[in-house]
Scaffold this motif. Structure first.
Motif, mmCIF file in Angstrom:
data_model
loop_
_atom_site.group_PDB
_atom_site.id
_atom_site.type_symbol
_atom_site.label_atom_id
_atom_site.label_comp_id
_atom_site.label_asym_id
_atom_site.label_seq_id
_atom_site.Cartn_x
_atom_site.Cartn_y
_atom_site.Cartn_z
ATOM 1 N N ASN A 193 -59.820 -38.441 -7.519
ATOM 2 C CA ASN A 193 -58.961 -38.760 -6.372
ATOM 3 C C ASN A 193 -59.559 -38.389 -5.026
ATOM 4 O O ASN A 193 -59.276 -39.046 -4.027
ATOM 5 C CB ASN A 193 -57.602 -38.060 -6.498
ATOM 6 C CG ASN A 193 -56.741 -38.658 -7.581
ATOM 7 O OD1 ASN A 193 -56.909 -39.811 -7.955
ATOM 8 N ND2 ASN A 193 -55.825 -37.864 -8.086
ATOM 9 N N ASP A 194 -60.333 -37.322 -4.973
ATOM 10 C CA ASP A 194 -60.817 -36.816 -3.693
ATOM 11 C C ASP A 194 -62.252 -37.221 -3.376
ATOM 12 O O ASP A 194 -62.562 -37.512 -2.230
ATOM 13 C CB ASP A 194 -60.701 -35.292 -3.634
ATOM 14 C CG ASP A 194 -59.259 -34.814 -3.735
ATOM 15 O OD1 ASP A 194 -58.347 -35.589 -3.393
ATOM 16 O OD2 ASP A 194 -59.046 -33.667 -4.156
ATOM 17 N N ILE A 195 -63.135 -37.194 -4.374
ATOM 18 C CA ILE A 195 -64.531 -37.553 -4.085
ATOM 19 C C ILE A 195 -64.949 -38.852 -4.788
ATOM 20 O O ILE A 195 -66.095 -39.249 -4.717
ATOM 21 C CB ILE A 195 -65.501 -36.394 -4.387
ATOM 22 C CG1 ILE A 195 -65.444 -35.950 -5.855
ATOM 23 C CG2 ILE A 195 -65.221 -35.215 -3.461
ATOM 24 C CD1 ILE A 195 -66.509 -34.923 -6.225
ATOM 25 N N PHE A 196 -64.003 -39.494 -5.448
ATOM 26 C CA PHE A 196 -64.137 -40.856 -5.954
ATOM 27 C C PHE A 196 -65.320 -41.057 -6.902
ATOM 28 O O PHE A 196 -66.020 -42.066 -6.827
ATOM 29 C CB PHE A 196 -64.192 -41.849 -4.787
ATOM 30 C CG PHE A 196 -63.058 -41.671 -3.829
ATOM 31 C CD1 PHE A 196 -61.760 -41.993 -4.198
ATOM 32 C CD2 PHE A 196 -63.269 -41.131 -2.567
ATOM 33 C CE1 PHE A 196 -60.700 -41.810 -3.327
ATOM 34 C CE2 PHE A 196 -62.216 -40.936 -1.687
ATOM 35 C CZ PHE A 196 -60.930 -41.275 -2.060
ATOM 36 N N LEU A 197 -65.509 -40.103 -7.805
ATOM 37 C CA LEU A 197 -66.520 -40.286 -8.841
ATOM 38 C C LEU A 197 -66.021 -41.326 -9.837
ATOM 39 O O LEU A 197 -64.815 -41.526 -10.000
ATOM 40 C CB LEU A 197 -66.813 -38.969 -9.546
ATOM 41 C CG LEU A 197 -67.424 -37.875 -8.661
ATOM 42 C CD1 LEU A 197 -67.634 -36.599 -9.478
ATOM 43 C CD2 LEU A 197 -68.736 -38.327 -8.045
ATOM 44 N N LYS A 198 -66.940 -41.986 -10.494
ATOM 45 C CA LYS A 198 -66.589 -43.038 -11.462
ATOM 46 C C LYS A 198 -66.478 -42.523 -12.891
ATOM 47 O O LYS A 198 -65.823 -43.125 -13.723
ATOM 48 C CB LYS A 198 -67.626 -44.169 -11.415
ATOM 49 C CG LYS A 198 -67.758 -44.812 -10.062
ATOM 50 C CD LYS A 198 -66.542 -45.609 -9.730
ATOM 51 C CE LYS A 198 -66.714 -46.307 -8.401
ATOM 52 N NZ LYS A 198 -65.482 -46.414 -7.653
ATOM 53 N N LYS A 199 -67.160 -41.394 -13.173
ATOM 54 C CA LYS A 199 -67.173 -40.878 -14.547
ATOM 55 C C LYS A 199 -67.511 -39.388 -14.501
ATOM 56 O O LYS A 199 -68.288 -38.943 -13.671
ATOM 57 C CB LYS A 199 -68.217 -41.619 -15.377
ATOM 58 C CG LYS A 199 -68.312 -41.168 -16.822
ATOM 59 C CD LYS A 199 -69.275 -42.017 -17.636
ATOM 60 C CE LYS A 199 -70.700 -41.611 -17.386
ATOM 61 N NZ LYS A 199 -71.642 -42.234 -18.336
ATOM 62 N N ILE A 200 -66.933 -38.633 -15.433
ATOM 63 C CA ILE A 200 -67.263 -37.225 -15.634
ATOM 64 C C ILE A 200 -67.667 -37.064 -17.097
ATOM 65 O O ILE A 200 -67.029 -37.635 -17.993
ATOM 66 C CB ILE A 200 -66.063 -36.301 -15.330
ATOM 67 C CG1 ILE A 200 -65.672 -36.402 -13.866
ATOM 68 C CG2 ILE A 200 -66.365 -34.850 -15.713
ATOM 69 C CD1 ILE A 200 -66.683 -35.849 -12.892
ATOM 70 N N VAL A 201 -68.704 -36.271 -17.339
ATOM 71 C CA VAL A 201 -69.137 -35.981 -18.700
ATOM 72 C C VAL A 201 -69.019 -34.484 -18.957
ATOM 73 O O VAL A 201 -68.864 -33.687 -18.035
ATOM 74 C CB VAL A 201 -70.596 -36.438 -18.952
ATOM 75 C CG1 VAL A 201 -70.733 -37.943 -18.734
ATOM 76 C CG2 VAL A 201 -71.584 -35.666 -18.095
ATOM 77 N N ALA A 202 -69.103 -34.124 -20.211
ATOM 78 C CA ALA A 202 -69.145 -32.726 -20.636
ATOM 79 C C ALA A 202 -69.950 -32.668 -21.917
ATOM 80 O O ALA A 202 -70.038 -33.668 -22.653
ATOM 81 C CB ALA A 202 -67.744 -32.176 -20.852
ATOM 82 N N VAL A 203 -70.542 -31.519 -22.173
ATOM 83 C CA VAL A 203 -71.264 -31.314 -23.422
ATOM 84 C C VAL A 203 -70.878 -29.961 -23.999
ATOM 85 O O VAL A 203 -70.542 -29.036 -23.265
ATOM 86 C CB VAL A 203 -72.802 -31.396 -23.238
ATOM 87 C CG1 VAL A 203 -73.215 -32.793 -22.783
ATOM 88 C CG2 VAL A 203 -73.317 -30.348 -22.267
ATOM 89 N N THR A 204 -70.896 -29.879 -25.322
ATOM 90 C CA THR A 204 -70.603 -28.619 -26.001
ATOM 91 C C THR A 204 -71.535 -28.453 -27.189
ATOM 92 O O THR A 204 -72.044 -29.426 -27.755
ATOM 93 C CB THR A 204 -69.154 -28.545 -26.533
ATOM 94 O OG1 THR A 204 -69.024 -29.440 -27.646
ATOM 95 C CG2 THR A 204 -68.137 -28.871 -25.474
ATOM 96 N N ASP A 205 -71.728 -27.225 -27.567
ATOM 97 C CA ASP A 205 -72.382 -26.895 -28.817
ATOM 98 C C ASP A 205 -71.514 -27.469 -29.942
ATOM 99 O O ASP A 205 -70.281 -27.480 -29.837
ATOM 100 C CB ASP A 205 -72.488 -25.369 -28.920
ATOM 101 C CG ASP A 205 -73.203 -24.912 -30.164
ATOM 102 O OD1 ASP A 205 -72.596 -24.965 -31.266
ATOM 103 O OD2 ASP A 205 -74.364 -24.490 -30.046
ATOM 104 N N ASP A 206 -72.140 -27.902 -31.020
ATOM 105 C CA ASP A 206 -71.404 -28.467 -32.155
ATOM 106 C C ASP A 206 -70.298 -27.536 -32.666
ATOM 107 O O ASP A 206 -69.259 -27.996 -33.133
ATOM 108 C CB ASP A 206 -72.343 -28.728 -33.343
ATOM 109 C CG ASP A 206 -73.307 -29.869 -33.097
ATOM 110 O OD1 ASP A 206 -73.106 -30.656 -32.162
ATOM 111 O OD2 ASP A 206 -74.297 -29.966 -33.858
ATOM 112 N N ARG A 207 -70.536 -26.234 -32.582
ATOM 113 C CA ARG A 207 -69.614 -25.252 -33.163
ATOM 114 C C ARG A 207 -68.500 -24.821 -32.215
ATOM 115 O O ARG A 207 -67.607 -24.093 -32.613
ATOM 116 C CB ARG A 207 -70.398 -24.015 -33.610
ATOM 117 C CG ARG A 207 -71.478 -24.331 -34.645
ATOM 118 C CD ARG A 207 -72.490 -23.224 -34.726
ATOM 119 N NE ARG A 207 -73.200 -23.151 -33.436
ATOM 120 C CZ ARG A 207 -73.994 -22.154 -33.060
ATOM 121 N NH1 ARG A 207 -74.179 -21.134 -33.843
ATOM 122 N NH2 ARG A 207 -74.594 -22.173 -31.893
#
Length: 192
Positions: free
Chosen positions: A135-149
């Motif tokens: 809403n504020d900086i108008f990014l098109k996509k956000i990602v995240a990553v995690t360890d499998d566990r």
């Protein structure tokens, strides 16, 4: 634009300040906190990255926030929006010197003190960061990553509407990927 202070019902997300070094050491030196993130950092290495936490070198709109409870101003963790690192150097990187190779994707990340676990703070703060991102900086996509566990972190990401995208490479490791597009987030926000 510098990153703003963001509010939720119970939390205040404010830019990291030099006085937050003890919180960052408490997070970075805690084996339970860092279990699925990276090797435990020394207090000295944590001090070395403080300038990056206070002034993200790649964008005025992205950075690191201290999460504190509004009721008593108690710091409970740290959240961030930043470009996703593809590699992880063996030493504390000089991010301004290009020691890290980045993707063009913006990642949401977070670390919390064990005393804050299980209280919904991670979900509440991450949801607020998504609202800021879209809403504020108008990014098109956000990602995240995690360890499998790291099932707890994966649960937070799915609660805020992120989709599991499978295996991917980040931070020099094979990890589990998650993402949400702005149009998906806005659609989910309208339906709730």
């Amino acid at each position: 634009m510098t990153i703003p202070t963001l509010l939720t019902e119970r939390l205040r997300l404010r830019p990291v300040l030099s006085g937050d070094v003890d919180l960052m050491i408490e997070l970075g030196c805690n084996p339970a906190v860092m279990q699925y993130v990276q090797p435990v950092m020394s207090a000295e290495d944590t001090r070395k990255v403080m300038p990056i936490l206070m002034d993200y070198p790649h964008s005025d709109d992205l950075g690191h926030w201290v999460v504190e409870t509004r009721e008593d101003n108690m710091p409970v963790g740290e959240v961030s929006l930043g470009f996703l690192p593809l590699n992880r150097p063996d030493v504390v990187p000089d991010l301004k010197a290009g020691d890290v190779n980045y993707s063009d994707e913006v990642e949401i990340g977070y670390l919390y003190l064990p005393s804050a676990w299980g209280k919904g703070y991670a979900t509440e703060a991450a949801a607020r960061l998504l609202a800021y991102a879209f809403n504020d900086i108008f990014l098109k996509k956000i990602v995240a990553v995690t360890d499998d566990r790291n099932h707890s972190s994966q649960k937070v990401l799915t609660k805020i509407g992120m989709r599991h995208t499978g295996d991917r490479h980040a931070y020099g490791y094979d990890v589990q990927g998650f993402e949400i597009r702005a149009d998906e987030w806005k659609s989910k926000a309208k339906s709730t």
